[in-house]
Design an enzyme around this catalytic site. Structure first.
Site, mmCIF file in Angstrom:
data_model
loop_
_atom_site.group_PDB
_atom_site.id
_atom_site.type_symbol
_atom_site.label_atom_id
_atom_site.label_comp_id
_atom_site.label_asym_id
_atom_site.label_seq_id
_atom_site.Cartn_x
_atom_site.Cartn_y
_atom_site.Cartn_z
ATOM 1 N N ARG A 105 0.159 -18.919 -57.838
ATOM 2 C CA ARG A 105 -0.192 -17.791 -58.724
ATOM 3 C C ARG A 105 -1.694 -17.484 -58.716
ATOM 4 N NH1 ARG A 105 3.721 -20.430 -61.926
ATOM 5 N NH2 ARG A 105 5.670 -19.288 -61.851
ATOM 6 N N LYS A 127 -8.095 -4.751 -53.184
ATOM 7 C CA LYS A 127 -6.749 -4.415 -52.712
ATOM 8 C C LYS A 127 -6.361 -5.386 -51.589
ATOM 9 C CE LYS A 127 -7.031 0.227 -52.122
ATOM 10 N NZ LYS A 127 -6.411 1.472 -51.658
ATOM 11 N N GLU A 169 -15.797 5.732 -41.920
ATOM 12 C CA GLU A 169 -15.759 5.464 -43.365
ATOM 13 C C GLU A 169 -17.178 5.493 -43.958
ATOM 14 O OE1 GLU A 169 -13.160 5.263 -45.322
ATOM 15 O OE2 GLU A 169 -11.530 4.983 -43.881
ATOM 16 N N LYS A 226 -19.106 1.540 -53.184
ATOM 17 C CA LYS A 226 -17.690 1.202 -53.418
ATOM 18 C C LYS A 226 -17.551 0.376 -54.706
ATOM 19 C CE LYS A 226 -13.246 0.037 -51.797
ATOM 20 N NZ LYS A 226 -12.353 -0.484 -50.787
ATOM 21 N N GLU A 236 -7.092 1.977 -59.406
ATOM 22 C CA GLU A 236 -6.911 3.179 -58.598
ATOM 23 C C GLU A 236 -6.065 4.238 -59.306
ATOM 24 O OE1 GLU A 236 -5.018 2.610 -54.803
ATOM 25 O OE2 GLU A 236 -6.657 3.608 -53.785
ATOM 26 N N ARG A 240 -10.981 6.670 -58.170
ATOM 27 C CA ARG A 240 -10.977 6.110 -56.821
ATOM 28 C C ARG A 240 -10.321 7.041 -55.813
ATOM 29 N NH1 ARG A 240 -9.773 -0.066 -54.896
ATOM 30 N NH2 ARG A 240 -9.951 -0.983 -56.922
ATOM 31 N N ASN A 244 -10.410 9.050 -50.963
ATOM 32 C CA ASN A 244 -9.473 9.599 -49.972
ATOM 33 C C ASN A 244 -10.003 10.853 -49.289
ATOM 34 O OD1 ASN A 244 -7.452 7.676 -50.236
ATOM 35 N ND2 ASN A 244 -6.712 8.651 -52.108
ATOM 36 N N HIS A 247 -8.776 11.789 -45.910
ATOM 37 C CA HIS A 247 -7.677 10.901 -45.544
ATOM 38 C C HIS A 247 -6.307 11.575 -45.498
ATOM 39 C CE1 HIS A 247 -10.675 7.838 -45.727
ATOM 40 N NE2 HIS A 247 -9.810 6.883 -45.454
ATOM 41 N N HIS A 251 -4.374 10.658 -42.245
ATOM 42 C CA HIS A 251 -3.079 9.965 -42.191
ATOM 43 C C HIS A 251 -2.035 10.811 -41.471
ATOM 44 C CE1 HIS A 251 -4.374 7.412 -45.863
ATOM 45 N NE2 HIS A 251 -4.701 6.839 -44.736
ATOM 46 N N HIS A 264 -8.582 4.645 -36.756
ATOM 47 C CA HIS A 264 -8.524 5.212 -38.098
ATOM 48 C C HIS A 264 -9.826 5.974 -38.411
ATOM 49 C CE1 HIS A 264 -7.609 5.616 -42.316
ATOM 50 N NE2 HIS A 264 -8.680 4.926 -42.652
HETATM 51 P P1 NAD Z 1 -8.823 -5.351 -37.623
HETATM 52 O O1 NAD Z 1 -8.874 -6.336 -38.697
HETATM 53 O O2 NAD Z 1 -7.564 -5.217 -36.845
HETATM 54 O O3 NAD Z 1 -10.026 -5.628 -36.635
HETATM 55 C C1 NAD Z 1 -10.164 -4.812 -35.508
HETATM 56 C C2 NAD Z 1 -10.279 -5.636 -34.232
HETATM 57 O O4 NAD Z 1 -11.604 -6.128 -34.142
HETATM 58 C C3 NAD Z 1 -9.354 -6.851 -34.197
HETATM 59 O O5 NAD Z 1 -8.909 -7.010 -32.879
HETATM 60 C C4 NAD Z 1 -10.273 -8.000 -34.566
HETATM 61 O O6 NAD Z 1 -9.859 -9.218 -34.025
HETATM 62 C C5 NAD Z 1 -11.585 -7.537 -33.962
HETATM 63 N N1 NAD Z 1 -12.794 -8.022 -34.610
HETATM 64 C C6 NAD Z 1 -13.101 -8.004 -35.922
HETATM 65 N N2 NAD Z 1 -14.342 -8.429 -36.115
HETATM 66 C C7 NAD Z 1 -14.845 -8.747 -34.895
HETATM 67 C C8 NAD Z 1 -16.101 -9.213 -34.442
HETATM 68 N N3 NAD Z 1 -17.118 -9.440 -35.273
HETATM 69 N N4 NAD Z 1 -16.253 -9.433 -33.112
HETATM 70 C C9 NAD Z 1 -15.235 -9.181 -32.233
HETATM 71 N N5 NAD Z 1 -14.039 -8.710 -32.602
HETATM 72 C C10 NAD Z 1 -13.846 -8.495 -33.924
HETATM 73 O O7 NAD Z 1 -9.150 -3.869 -38.163
HETATM 74 P P2 NAD Z 1 -10.244 -3.352 -39.210
HETATM 75 O O8 NAD Z 1 -10.584 -1.997 -38.751
HETATM 76 O O9 NAD Z 1 -11.317 -4.340 -39.434
HETATM 77 O O10 NAD Z 1 -9.402 -3.252 -40.557
HETATM 78 C C11 NAD Z 1 -8.266 -2.436 -40.635
HETATM 79 C C12 NAD Z 1 -7.386 -2.982 -41.728
HETATM 80 O O11 NAD Z 1 -8.081 -2.935 -42.963
HETATM 81 C C13 NAD Z 1 -6.108 -2.174 -41.921
HETATM 82 O O12 NAD Z 1 -5.006 -3.042 -41.966
HETATM 83 C C14 NAD Z 1 -6.309 -1.472 -43.254
HETATM 84 O O13 NAD Z 1 -5.099 -1.287 -43.950
HETATM 85 C C15 NAD Z 1 -7.215 -2.446 -43.967
HETATM 86 N N6 NAD Z 1 -8.029 -1.819 -45.019
HETATM 87 C C16 NAD Z 1 -7.955 -2.333 -46.267
HETATM 88 C C17 NAD Z 1 -8.707 -1.764 -47.302
HETATM 89 C C18 NAD Z 1 -8.648 -2.374 -48.669
HETATM 90 O O14 NAD Z 1 -9.175 -1.751 -49.618
HETATM 91 N N7 NAD Z 1 -8.088 -3.539 -48.834
HETATM 92 C C19 NAD Z 1 -9.549 -0.679 -47.038
HETATM 93 C C20 NAD Z 1 -9.607 -0.183 -45.739
HETATM 94 C C21 NAD Z 1 -8.838 -0.759 -44.729
#
Ligand code: NAD
Length: 374
Positions: A105, A127, A169, A226, A236, A240, A244, A247, A251, A264
């Protein structure tokens, strides 16, 4: 290292931002590190017995990965006072945070984002989640990390495509909240682009001090913006929604073009342009402001045209003509989770840092997706 705290509703989250990589030690109560196969080679000092190394990529953002983390935590006899440390992009930070939130938990949580997107967005704000039943982030919790450690040296190994993904972003955040950041993206574009297009470096490779300063400025300004908005709208429910911006378009494009066809951030950048065009048509957005953002989009090789090349390509593959693509994108928007009672509400801007949310008629949306000029 610059450190500040933000209020999460149930406590505070501490965020530290600096250049050098600092991997936190596990406490006496034990803990677990979670990272992916791409980060493995940069984390050789971490004890593998306390680690879960997951395959990289969105397709592994699933229940099976969460099970692996929970299994390892049980195997190590971890308790609620143990620490979960997630080191990676948004996929890893979202999943580590989700696993920590449900383990006993709620265990202690520290996140080290390594992609630009995770630094400026995913690791901050609480999130968590996984993709479930074919829908992105459809299972998850709100669970802010006790600590977020942002080390910009991680960015040195990030592939250019991933850097640009985060940059989309960053531009959105600058448009919403930070004129200084917007100017920096325009004035220092050569340095920013130069940094992200350099390949083959390691976290230890030194880079010019000005580059370090720019990266720290860019990341810390986004994180502060943020935190500020999250503090005002923890679950949210309203404010917040501004985040978007761009977005709804992004999307729709991503779902039409197919996941993985474009990043993205690229979709968001295109969506920002479309939102501005929509605002101009509705008499909300200042034309000079739209032109300024369009010129920034061009600098970073993002398209400001109504038809994104990825949509055109996807249309050709499935036999949908260019003329029918706007309608398909609109359909995708109606499926987007942000729709309310059959209405699509758009985040629009009058100018930088001046944002409104409006319901928009379908024909206006279709207009900015077709090649009609103003
Ligand atoms: P990701 O985590 O898939 O990373 C992208 C790629 O880069 C992966 O292959 C990873 O292994 C590689 N990578 C990461 N850091 C690296 C580094 N320093 N050196 C070499 N390779 C590296 O994608 P992302 O763009 O980081 O994140 C996307 C995810 O984040 C999505 O699932 C999305 O839903 C989520 N997200 C969450 C929130 C939230 O508020 N929680 C907000 C935006 C996005």
């Amino acid at each position: 290292m610059k450190t500040f705290k933000y209020n999460t509703g149930s406590g505070t989250s501490e965020i530290s931002i600096g250049k050098k990589i600092r991997i936190p030690k596990l406490p006496a109560s034990g803990g677990i590190y979670v990272f992916d196969t791409n980060m493995e080679k940069y984390l050789s000092d971490i004890n593998r017995e306390n680690s879960v190394i997951l395959p990289s990529g969105e397709e592994f953002k699933n229940l099976e990965s969460i099970t692996r983390i929970l299994d390892k935590a049980q195997e190590l006899n971890l308790g609620r006072d143990s620490l979960f440390v997630g080191i990676g992009g948004g996929v890893i930070t979202d999943m580590t945070a989700f696993a920590a939130s449900i383990y006993m938990r709620g265990a202690k949580l520290c996140l080290l984002p390594t992609s630009l997107l995770a630094m400026v967005d995913a690791a901050v704000g609480g999130k968590t989640g996984i993709d479930y039943g074919g829908y992105k982030n459809s299972a998850g919790t709100f669970y802010p990390a006790d600590q977020v450690l942002i080390c910009t040296d991680f960015l040195k190994t990030l592939p250019a495509k991933e850097f640009y993904c985060g940059l989309g972003e960053v531009l959105k955040t600058a448009m919403l909240y930070d004129k200084k950041l917007l100017s920096l993206m325009e004035d220092k574009a050569d340095i920013i682009k130069g940094f992200c297009e350099r390949t083959g470096t390691t976290p230890e490779t030194s880079c010019p001090e000005e580059e370090n300063e720019i990266l720290l400025f860019l990341v810390s300004h986004c994180v502060m913006a943020k935190c500020n908005i999250v503090e005002k709208d923890l679950k949210e429910s309203g404010l917040r929604m501004e985040l978007n911006l761009g977005h709804t378009f992004a999307h729709a494009l991503e779902s039409f073009a197919g996941l993985g066809e474009l990043s993205h951030g690229e979709a968001v950048a295109w969506g920002l342009g479309r939102a501005l065009e929509l605002g101009v048509n509705l008499g909300i957005t200042d034309k000079n402001y739209r032109n300024k953002i369009f010129s920034i989009l061009k600098i970073y090789n993002w398209t400001e045209s109504p038809m994104h090349p990825a949509a055109k390509k996807s249309g050709e593959t499935v036999g949908i003509s260019d003329a029918d693509i706007p309608e398909k994108l609109l359909e995708a928007m109606y499926h987007d989770k942000k729709k309310r009672k059959g209405e699509i509400r758009f985040v629009l801007q009058k100018k930088a840092c001046s944002t409104v949310i409006r319901k928009v008629e379908d024909r206006e949306v279709l207009k900015v997706l077709s090649d009609q000029k103003n």
